[in-house]
Write a protein that holds these residues in place. Structure first.
Motif, PDB file in Angstrom:
ATOM      1  N   ASP A   1      25.948  52.597  64.007  1.00  0.00           N
ATOM      2  CA  ASP A   1      26.296  54.927  63.287  1.00  0.00           C
ATOM      3  C   ASP A   1      24.937  54.372  62.534  1.00  0.00           C
ATOM      4  N   LEU A   2      23.770  54.236  62.645  1.00  0.00           N
ATOM      5  CA  LEU A   2      22.404  54.085  62.693  1.00  0.00           C
ATOM      6  C   LEU A   2      22.328  54.532  60.471  1.00  0.00           C
ATOM      7  N   ASP A   3      22.782  55.538  60.460  1.00  0.00           N
ATOM      8  CA  ASP A   3      22.465  56.215  59.127  1.00  0.00           C
ATOM      9  C   ASP A   3      23.704  55.104  58.121  1.00  0.00           C
ATOM     10  N   SER A   4      24.916  54.919  58.642  1.00  0.00           N
ATOM     11  CA  SER A   4      25.702  54.210  57.677  1.00  0.00           C
ATOM     12  C   SER A   4      24.727  52.551  57.698  1.00  0.00           C
ATOM     13  N   PHE A   5      24.798  52.179  58.690  1.00  0.00           N
ATOM     14  CA  PHE A   5      23.998  50.809  59.244  1.00  0.00           C
ATOM     15  C   PHE A   5      22.826  50.326  58.265  1.00  0.00           C
ATOM     16  N   VAL A   6      22.069  51.935  57.667  1.00  0.00           N
ATOM     17  CA  VAL A   6      20.808  51.545  57.219  1.00  0.00           C
ATOM     18  C   VAL A   6      20.894  51.506  55.623  1.00  0.00           C
ATOM     19  N   ALA A   7      22.011  52.197  55.314  1.00  0.00           N
ATOM     20  CA  ALA A   7      22.433  52.545  53.609  1.00  0.00           C
ATOM     21  C   ALA A   7      22.980  51.392  53.327  1.00  0.00           C
ATOM     22  N   ASP A   8      24.250  50.194  54.146  1.00  0.00           N
ATOM     23  CA  ASP A   8      24.034  49.267  54.127  1.00  0.00           C
ATOM     24  C   ASP A   8      23.339  48.357  53.456  1.00  0.00           C
ATOM     25  N   LEU A   9      22.039  48.622  54.563  1.00  0.00           N
ATOM     26  CA  LEU A   9      20.526  47.598  54.210  1.00  0.00           C
ATOM     27  C   LEU A   9      20.693  47.666  52.722  1.00  0.00           C
ATOM     28  N   LYS A  10      19.855  49.351  52.637  1.00  0.00           N
ATOM     29  CA  LYS A  10      19.416  49.226  51.577  1.00  0.00           C
ATOM     30  C   LYS A  10      20.101  49.350  50.112  1.00  0.00           C
ATOM     31  N   ALA A  11      21.402  49.486  50.375  1.00  0.00           N
ATOM     32  CA  ALA A  11      22.322  49.134  49.323  1.00  0.00           C
ATOM     33  C   ALA A  11      22.394  47.830  48.668  1.00  0.00           C
ATOM     34  N   ARG A  12      22.338  46.200  50.284  1.00  0.00           N
ATOM     35  CA  ARG A  12      21.616  44.939  49.877  1.00  0.00           C
ATOM     36  C   ARG A  12      20.763  44.909  49.168  1.00  0.00           C
ATOM     37  N   GLY A  13      19.697  45.682  49.270  1.00  0.00           N
ATOM     38  CA  GLY A  13      18.468  45.664  49.169  1.00  0.00           C
ATOM     39  C   GLY A  13      17.473  44.809  50.206  1.00  0.00           C
ATOM     40  N   VAL A  14      17.776  45.721  51.333  1.00  0.00           N
ATOM     41  CA  VAL A  14      17.054  45.248  52.482  1.00  0.00           C
ATOM     42  C   VAL A  14      16.120  46.097  52.644  1.00  0.00           C
ATOM     43  N   ASP A  15      14.361  45.517  52.755  1.00  0.00           N
ATOM     44  CA  ASP A  15      13.662  46.645  52.991  1.00  0.00           C
ATOM     45  C   ASP A  15      13.402  47.558  54.011  1.00  0.00           C
ATOM     46  N   VAL A  16      13.832  49.152  54.335  1.00  0.00           N
ATOM     47  CA  VAL A  16      13.730  49.661  55.573  1.00  0.00           C
ATOM     48  C   VAL A  16      12.172  50.202  55.887  1.00  0.00           C
ATOM     49  N   LEU A  17      10.808  50.414  56.976  1.00  0.00           N
ATOM     50  CA  LEU A  17      10.104  50.534  56.849  1.00  0.00           C
ATOM     51  C   LEU A  17      10.190  51.995  57.053  1.00  0.00           C
ATOM     52  N   ASP A  18      11.136  52.519  57.723  1.00  0.00           N
ATOM     53  CA  ASP A  18      11.117  54.258  58.004  1.00  0.00           C
ATOM     54  C   ASP A  18      12.437  54.072  59.241  1.00  0.00           C
ATOM     55  N   GLN A  19      12.605  55.464  58.992  1.00  0.00           N
ATOM     56  CA  GLN A  19      13.877  56.002  60.029  1.00  0.00           C
ATOM     57  C   GLN A  19      13.481  57.226  60.553  1.00  0.00           C
ATOM     58  N   VAL A  20      13.467  57.345  61.484  1.00  0.00           N
ATOM     59  CA  VAL A  20      13.607  58.661  62.088  1.00  0.00           C
ATOM     60  C   VAL A  20      14.746  59.143  63.223  1.00  0.00           C
ATOM     61  N   ASP A  21      14.507  60.889  63.525  1.00  0.00           N
ATOM     62  CA  ASP A  21      15.464  60.865  64.951  1.00  0.00           C
ATOM     63  C   ASP A  21      15.165  61.831  66.153  1.00  0.00           C
ATOM     64  N   GLU A  22      14.620  61.282  66.751  1.00  0.00           N
ATOM     65  CA  GLU A  22      14.168  61.558  67.821  1.00  0.00           C
ATOM     66  C   GLU A  22      14.928  62.579  69.175  1.00  0.00           C
TER      67      GLU A  22
END
Length: 123
Positions: free
Chosen positions: A76-97
């Motif tokens: 579940d990429l969206d949830s995983f990325v949301a969790d990373l961002k909530a912990r202050g992790v810098d996510v460079l980009d996100q796309v749906d292909e």
């Protein structure tokens, strides 16, 4: 006849293996005796696969500082990325292909990590 059945691992040199392993454990939630371990038996997607991909230049690997990138499957990429961002992790980009969702970040050694949620079975 014997055949290759999957990716066995990614091996590379870092300055502080214990710190890098801790980052993978604490940031991405993967841990193991010899480093981050992924158990394929936990994969539930439709015809899941891994691939070895070749590039003519390193543009896709940037801003990573290594000549390789690590692609990690997520359920579940969206949830995983949301969790990373909530912990202050810098996510460079996100796309749906369409066939999959992708996001990218750097590990503490500058290796680019690609997170991938497979949305469609291979043709």
């Amino acid at each position: 006849m014997a055949k290759i059945t999957g990716l066995g691992g990614v091996f590379y040199v870092v300055k502080d293996p214990a710190a890098t392993r801790a980052w993978y454990r604490d940031t991405l939630g993967i841990d193991g005796e010899y480093g981050p371990q992924l158990n394929w038996s936990e994969e539930t997607g439709d015809r899941p696969y891994s691939l070895i991909s070749h590039f003519k230049d390193d543009a896709y690997l940037k801003p990573g500082s290594a000549q390789f990138m690590i692609n990690l499957r997520v359920d579940d990429l969206d949830s995983f990325v949301a969790d990373l961002k909530a912990r202050g992790v810098d996510v460079l980009d996100q796309v749906d292909e369409g066939y999959g969702k992708f996001a990218w970040l750097l590990d503490p050694d500058g290796v680019k990590i690609e997170l991938w949620q497979q949305l469609a079975a291979p043709e």
